[in-house]
Design a protein around this motif. Sequence first.
Motif, PDB file in Angstrom:
ATOM      1  N   SER A   4       0.822  -1.207   0.000  1.00  0.00           N
ATOM      2  CA  SER A   4       0.000   0.000   0.000  1.00  0.00           C
ATOM      3  C   SER A   4       0.860   1.263   0.000  1.00  0.00           C
ATOM      4  CB  SER A   4      -0.933  -0.016   1.212  1.00  0.00           C
ATOM      5  OG  SER A   4      -1.724   1.130   1.250  1.00  0.00           O
ATOM      6  N   PHE A   5       1.929   1.268   0.784  1.00  0.00           N
ATOM      7  CA  PHE A   5       2.799   2.443   0.807  1.00  0.00           C
ATOM      8  C   PHE A   5       3.573   2.561  -0.508  1.00  0.00           C
ATOM      9  CE2 PHE A   5       6.565   4.939   1.908  1.00  0.00           C
ATOM     10  CZ  PHE A   5       5.949   6.036   2.468  1.00  0.00           C
ATOM     11  N   ALA A   6       4.007   1.440  -1.047  1.00  0.00           N
ATOM     12  CA  ALA A   6       4.799   1.470  -2.285  1.00  0.00           C
ATOM     13  C   ALA A   6       3.999   2.020  -3.457  1.00  0.00           C
ATOM     14  CB  ALA A   6       5.325   0.072  -2.607  1.00  0.00           C
ATOM     15  N   VAL A   7       2.741   1.600  -3.603  1.00  0.00           N
ATOM     16  CA  VAL A   7       1.963   2.080  -4.746  1.00  0.00           C
ATOM     17  C   VAL A   7       1.644   3.573  -4.614  1.00  0.00           C
ATOM     18  CG1 VAL A   7       0.946  -0.150  -5.302  1.00  0.00           C
ATOM     19  CG2 VAL A   7      -0.285   1.389  -3.789  1.00  0.00           C
ATOM     20  N   ARG A   8       1.669   4.104  -3.418  1.00  0.00           N
ATOM     21  CA  ARG A   8       1.441   5.536  -3.236  1.00  0.00           C
ATOM     22  C   ARG A   8       2.734   6.333  -3.415  1.00  0.00           C
ATOM     23  NH1 ARG A   8      -2.290   2.949  -1.368  1.00  0.00           N
ATOM     24  NH2 ARG A   8      -4.356   3.717  -0.968  1.00  0.00           N
ATOM     25  N   SER A  38      -9.960  -7.299   1.157  1.00  0.00           N
ATOM     26  CA  SER A  38     -10.568  -5.968   1.295  1.00  0.00           C
ATOM     27  C   SER A  38      -9.511  -4.881   1.407  1.00  0.00           C
ATOM     28  CB  SER A  38     -11.516  -5.939   2.494  1.00  0.00           C
ATOM     29  OG  SER A  38     -10.831  -6.254   3.682  1.00  0.00           O
ATOM     30  N   ALA A  39      -8.421  -5.129   2.123  1.00  0.00           N
ATOM     31  CA  ALA A  39      -7.345  -4.140   2.230  1.00  0.00           C
ATOM     32  C   ALA A  39      -6.641  -3.956   0.889  1.00  0.00           C
ATOM     33  CB  ALA A  39      -6.349  -4.559   3.299  1.00  0.00           C
ATOM     34  N   LEU A  40      -6.466  -5.044   0.154  1.00  0.00           N
ATOM     35  CA  LEU A  40      -5.842  -4.957  -1.160  1.00  0.00           C
ATOM     36  C   LEU A  40      -6.709  -4.149  -2.121  1.00  0.00           C
ATOM     37  CD1 LEU A  40      -3.352  -5.986  -2.714  1.00  0.00           C
ATOM     38  CD2 LEU A  40      -4.740  -7.919  -3.434  1.00  0.00           C
ATOM     39  N   ILE A  41      -8.007  -4.407  -2.101  1.00  0.00           N
ATOM     40  CA  ILE A  41      -8.920  -3.651  -2.963  1.00  0.00           C
ATOM     41  C   ILE A  41      -8.906  -2.172  -2.584  1.00  0.00           C
ATOM     42  CG2 ILE A  41     -11.366  -3.289  -3.498  1.00  0.00           C
ATOM     43  CD1 ILE A  41     -11.662  -6.360  -3.412  1.00  0.00           C
ATOM     44  N   LEU A  42      -8.972  -1.873  -1.281  1.00  0.00           N
ATOM     45  CA  LEU A  42      -8.950  -0.468  -0.850  1.00  0.00           C
ATOM     46  C   LEU A  42      -7.666   0.222  -1.286  1.00  0.00           C
ATOM     47  CD1 LEU A  42     -10.204   1.905   0.714  1.00  0.00           C
ATOM     48  CD2 LEU A  42      -9.004   1.042   2.732  1.00  0.00           C
ATOM     49  N   SER A  43      -6.542  -0.464  -1.178  1.00  0.00           N
ATOM     50  CA  SER A  43      -5.277   0.172  -1.534  1.00  0.00           C
ATOM     51  C   SER A  43      -5.178   0.487  -3.023  1.00  0.00           C
ATOM     52  CB  SER A  43      -4.093  -0.683  -1.093  1.00  0.00           C
ATOM     53  OG  SER A  43      -4.018  -1.859  -1.855  1.00  0.00           O
ATOM     54  N   LEU A  44      -6.003  -0.160  -3.847  1.00  0.00           N
ATOM     55  CA  LEU A  44      -5.943   0.061  -5.291  1.00  0.00           C
ATOM     56  C   LEU A  44      -7.111   0.868  -5.850  1.00  0.00           C
ATOM     57  CD1 LEU A  44      -4.652  -3.434  -6.421  1.00  0.00           C
ATOM     58  CD2 LEU A  44      -3.374  -1.297  -6.268  1.00  0.00           C
ATOM     59  N   LEU A  99      -5.803  -0.880   8.812  1.00  0.00           N
ATOM     60  CA  LEU A  99      -6.967  -0.943   9.692  1.00  0.00           C
ATOM     61  C   LEU A  99      -8.093  -1.766   9.060  1.00  0.00           C
ATOM     62  CD1 LEU A  99      -8.297   0.033  12.319  1.00  0.00           C
ATOM     63  CD2 LEU A  99      -9.103   2.012  11.052  1.00  0.00           C
ATOM     64  N   VAL A 100      -8.307  -1.604   7.771  1.00  0.00           N
ATOM     65  CA  VAL A 100      -9.318  -2.404   7.069  1.00  0.00           C
ATOM     66  C   VAL A 100      -8.945  -3.885   7.127  1.00  0.00           C
ATOM     67  CG1 VAL A 100     -10.250  -2.910   4.769  1.00  0.00           C
ATOM     68  CG2 VAL A 100     -10.175  -0.571   5.608  1.00  0.00           C
ATOM     69  N   PHE A 101      -7.662  -4.193   6.968  1.00  0.00           N
ATOM     70  CA  PHE A 101      -7.214  -5.584   7.070  1.00  0.00           C
ATOM     71  C   PHE A 101      -7.522  -6.143   8.458  1.00  0.00           C
ATOM     72  CE2 PHE A 101      -3.848  -8.515   8.463  1.00  0.00           C
ATOM     73  CZ  PHE A 101      -4.086  -9.554   7.592  1.00  0.00           C
ATOM     74  N   LEU A 102      -7.173  -5.392   9.488  1.00  0.00           N
ATOM     75  CA  LEU A 102      -7.402  -5.868  10.856  1.00  0.00           C
ATOM     76  C   LEU A 102      -8.891  -6.019  11.159  1.00  0.00           C
ATOM     77  CD1 LEU A 102      -4.663  -3.799  12.699  1.00  0.00           C
ATOM     78  CD2 LEU A 102      -4.627  -6.247  12.153  1.00  0.00           C
ATOM     79  N   LEU A 103      -9.695  -5.089  10.694  1.00  0.00           N
ATOM     80  CA  LEU A 103     -11.139  -5.206  10.899  1.00  0.00           C
ATOM     81  C   LEU A 103     -11.711  -6.410  10.153  1.00  0.00           C
ATOM     82  CD1 LEU A 103     -12.298  -1.485  10.718  1.00  0.00           C
ATOM     83  CD2 LEU A 103     -12.432  -3.012  12.684  1.00  0.00           C
ATOM     84  N   GLY A 104     -11.271  -6.620   8.931  1.00  0.00           N
ATOM     85  CA  GLY A 104     -11.725  -7.782   8.171  1.00  0.00           C
ATOM     86  C   GLY A 104     -11.330  -9.082   8.841  1.00  0.00           C
ATOM     87  N   CYS A 105     -10.121  -9.149   9.390  1.00  0.00           N
ATOM     88  CA  CYS A 105      -9.677 -10.350  10.104  1.00  0.00           C
ATOM     89  C   CYS A 105     -10.523 -10.590  11.348  1.00  0.00           C
ATOM     90  CB  CYS A 105      -8.209 -10.219  10.508  1.00  0.00           C
ATOM     91  SG  CYS A 105      -7.063 -10.318   9.144  1.00  0.00           S
ATOM     92  N   GLU A 106     -10.804  -9.528  12.057  1.00  0.00           N
ATOM     93  CA  GLU A 106     -11.554  -9.653  13.305  1.00  0.00           C
ATOM     94  C   GLU A 106     -13.018 -10.009  13.051  1.00  0.00           C
ATOM     95  OE1 GLU A 106     -12.128  -9.802  17.313  1.00  0.00           O
ATOM     96  OE2 GLU A 106     -10.207  -9.485  16.319  1.00  0.00           O
TER      97      GLU A 106
END
Length: 163
Positions: free
Chosen positions: A36-40, A142-148, A125-132
Amino acid sequence: MATATIQASVKPESLASRLYARRLAIALLLAILVFSFAVRYVNLMDMGITWDEPFYEHAGITYVDNILHLNFDSGAYRENMEQPPVVKYLYGMAIWAFNGGSDNYRAFVVDRTVSATLGTATCALVFLLGCELIDVRTGFISALILSLIPDFMAHTQIAGGGA
């Protein structure tokens, strides 16, 4: 009797499988953070400076400068009042920490790096929420989709209130 039968049929997870699941979740979280940081950050300054970035940058520098000089007069905080000040404080603190409080081109790089970091933290945070809430796979996807998502990526590559 019914509860004893139900409890006997449920096998507890082994320690090895729980440890593997935790390590997998940590590895996927680190992958999301790096990706996520790299693509930004790869094309952070390709867009050019937008019309409102100088306002956020200058307001952040002014707000932090006022705090450092103990100037708590209400008139000292009237710059760019149409937006909440939290992100401007973050930009100002980053400029003071990494650019000595100077208002130049490098300050825009610092501000955009802060914005990219906030976007990366949101993906984590989206990754952690999705895991929980569901499971690790759902959190990762979901985190991958959000990052893109192009709109989210664009707003987390500029120094503005959308960060």
